[in-house]
Design a protein around this motif. Structure first.
Motif, mmCIF file in Angstrom:
data_model
loop_
_atom_site.group_PDB
_atom_site.id
_atom_site.type_symbol
_atom_site.label_atom_id
_atom_site.label_comp_id
_atom_site.label_asym_id
_atom_site.label_seq_id
_atom_site.Cartn_x
_atom_site.Cartn_y
_atom_site.Cartn_z
ATOM 1 N N PHE A 1 29.309 63.993 3.929
ATOM 2 C CA PHE A 1 30.529 63.555 3.384
ATOM 3 C C PHE A 1 30.635 63.902 1.818
ATOM 4 C CE2 PHE A 1 29.113 60.288 6.430
ATOM 5 C CZ PHE A 1 30.200 60.134 7.299
ATOM 6 N N ARG A 2 31.387 63.850 0.954
ATOM 7 C CA ARG A 2 31.731 64.038 -0.140
ATOM 8 C C ARG A 2 32.077 62.957 -1.140
ATOM 9 N NH1 ARG A 2 29.438 67.689 1.881
ATOM 10 N NH2 ARG A 2 29.724 69.973 1.857
ATOM 11 N N SER A 3 31.913 61.896 -0.694
ATOM 12 C CA SER A 3 32.062 60.811 -1.438
ATOM 13 C C SER A 3 31.325 59.689 -1.193
ATOM 14 C CB SER A 3 33.717 60.454 -1.491
ATOM 15 O OG SER A 3 33.962 59.869 -0.209
ATOM 16 N N PRO A 4 31.135 58.587 -2.072
ATOM 17 C CA PRO A 4 31.871 58.341 -3.687
ATOM 18 C C PRO A 4 31.628 59.599 -4.292
ATOM 19 C CG PRO A 4 30.697 56.419 -2.709
ATOM 20 C CD PRO A 4 30.275 57.268 -1.985
ATOM 21 N N GLY A 5 32.463 59.934 -5.116
ATOM 22 C CA GLY A 5 32.380 61.159 -6.000
ATOM 23 C C GLY A 5 31.359 61.034 -7.149
ATOM 24 N N ALA A 6 31.289 59.800 -7.572
ATOM 25 C CA ALA A 6 30.278 59.546 -8.792
ATOM 26 C C ALA A 6 28.894 59.583 -8.164
ATOM 27 C CB ALA A 6 30.295 58.149 -9.321
ATOM 28 N N LEU A 7 28.346 59.480 -6.990
ATOM 29 C CA LEU A 7 27.012 59.419 -6.511
ATOM 30 C C LEU A 7 26.887 60.837 -6.144
ATOM 31 C CD1 LEU A 7 26.880 56.398 -4.321
ATOM 32 C CD2 LEU A 7 26.189 56.713 -6.620
ATOM 33 N N VAL A 8 27.743 61.639 -5.591
ATOM 34 C CA VAL A 8 27.588 62.921 -5.259
ATOM 35 C C VAL A 8 27.593 63.802 -6.589
ATOM 36 C CG1 VAL A 8 28.760 65.144 -4.290
ATOM 37 C CG2 VAL A 8 28.778 63.115 -3.363
ATOM 38 N N ALA A 9 28.224 63.386 -7.665
ATOM 39 C CA ALA A 9 28.198 64.213 -8.828
ATOM 40 C C ALA A 9 26.730 63.864 -9.556
ATOM 41 C CB ALA A 9 29.093 63.644 -9.781
ATOM 42 N N ALA A 10 26.066 62.767 -9.358
ATOM 43 C CA ALA A 10 24.776 62.396 -9.858
ATOM 44 C C ALA A 10 23.799 63.371 -9.149
ATOM 45 C CB ALA A 10 24.382 60.833 -9.662
ATOM 46 N N HIS A 11 23.884 63.958 -7.758
ATOM 47 C CA HIS A 11 22.923 64.605 -7.396
ATOM 48 C C HIS A 11 23.129 65.925 -7.921
ATOM 49 C CE1 HIS A 11 20.932 66.933 -4.314
ATOM 50 N NE2 HIS A 11 21.900 67.684 -4.248
#
Length: 343
Positions: A209-219
């Motif tokens: 998956f690619r969302s939630p975006g905020a959590l992916v961005a944190a990685h």
């Protein structure tokens, strides 16, 4: 020059860049490093990396010269390997640059110092696009700028796999370093920054998956308050560490070095609604992300009673007698974090 001549790894060690490309079975093209060559690559990197305000002599000589107002230098290094610490199909080159720099800058901050300079060691396959390295340099430079540091030099080498090694330097500002060994029974435990977000992002990506975006961005790009460590030192922090391998695992280092026990109050650590909702959807315990997930590079410190840590810090536990790390007074069942040789 500070970016030293490259040494090619393997049987093609003495071959020029274009020959190495052929020997490695790579069809050299204008946008590949094998065609650009070492010094073209160095130029591309240096052009994207300002030396910063602490540099007295930057790239272009045998070594850099960095101002040391305190008279002491805080130094640390970290290595990231493609496929082990990052994946190019999950993160852009700029993301990897931010992440690589943050891992080192947070270590400097965890000593109670201000970051001043970075050095970059880069092992790259000859078929890697030049644009990827340029974007990597942009990410490193941008993250360094957030911390008030510059990039003063490094080294490049041709290698079969992509490896990024960064050394960070810092200034203590006239104060003693805040080590892992200073915690004492009765101290309070506090955290500055997010916990569990990067681990959640990694889980999301690993499930396709690619969302939630905020959590992916944190990685992909940790958010670190690099000044928090320096201010914690001024506030009287007795011990400090950044959370790179997991809160409980990293607190274990503090407990062992200080010969104390540390108890985390699970009700005090922040588990956001977004973490809870995502964990529910993926069938994961969100508290496990917060307690054992790494790569957020939050700062965790101990403070004497009556010494408030200041804005941005949340109290999450206490220090006691013994040598142990517990959660709500009980041993934690399961892995407490990341171990490079066991995971």
């Amino acid at each position: 020059m500070i970016w030293l001549r490259a040494v090619h790894v393997g049987d093609a060690s003495a071959a020029p860049a274009d020959a190495c490309g052929r020997l490695c079975g790579v069809e050299t093209q204008r946008n590949e490093l094998a065609a650009t060559g070492e010094f073209g690559l160095i130029d591309a990197i240096v052009d994207r990396m300002p030396a910063g305000p602490h540099s007295l002599l930057g790239p272009g000589d045998d070594a850099a010269v960095v101002a040391v107002p305190d008279g002491r230098v805080v130094a640390c290094t970290d290595v990231l390997v493609d496929g082990r610490h990052f994946r190019r199909d999950w993160s852009s080159a700029e993301d990897v640059g931010h992440r690589a720099a943050a891992a080192n800058l947070a270590d400097v901050a965890a000593m109670g110092a201000r970051p001043t300079a970075l050095l970059l060691g880069l092992c790259v396959p000859p078929d890697l696009p030049v644009s990827w390295v340029e974007e990597l340099a942009d990410g490193i430079a941008a993250e360094a700028a957030v911390a008030g540091a510059g990039v003063v030099g490094g080294d490049t080498v041709s290698a079969p796999s992509l490896t990024i090694a960064i050394t960070a330097l810092g200034d203590l500002g006239g104060r003693p370093p805040v080590t892992r060994s200073g915690a004492r029974p009765g101290d309070l435990l506090a955290v500055n920054g997010r916990l569990g977000w990067a681990a959640a992002g990694q889980t999301i990506l690993s499930r396709g998956f690619r969302s939630p975006g905020a959590l992916v961005a944190a990685h992909r790009r940790p958010e670190v308050d690099y000044g928090a460590g320096f201010h914690a030192a001024r506030a009287g922090a007795t011990a400090m560490i950044d959370v790179s391998d997991g809160l409980l695992a990293d607190l274990g280092h503090v407990a062992a070095a200080s010969k104390v026990s540390i108890d985390v109050d699970s009700s005090a650590v922040e588990v956001t609604d977004q973490l809870r909702d995502t964990a529910h959807a993926l069938g994961v315990d969100p508290l496990a992300w917060v307690l054992t997930g790494g790569d957020d590079h939050a700062l965790v410190a101990t403070f004497p009673p009556g010494s408030p840590p200041g804005a941005g810090w949340r109290l999450i536990g206490r220090v006691g007698d013994g040598i142990d790390v517990t959660v709500d007074g009980e041993d934690y069942e399961g892995a407490t974090g990341w171990d490079h040789f066991r995971s």
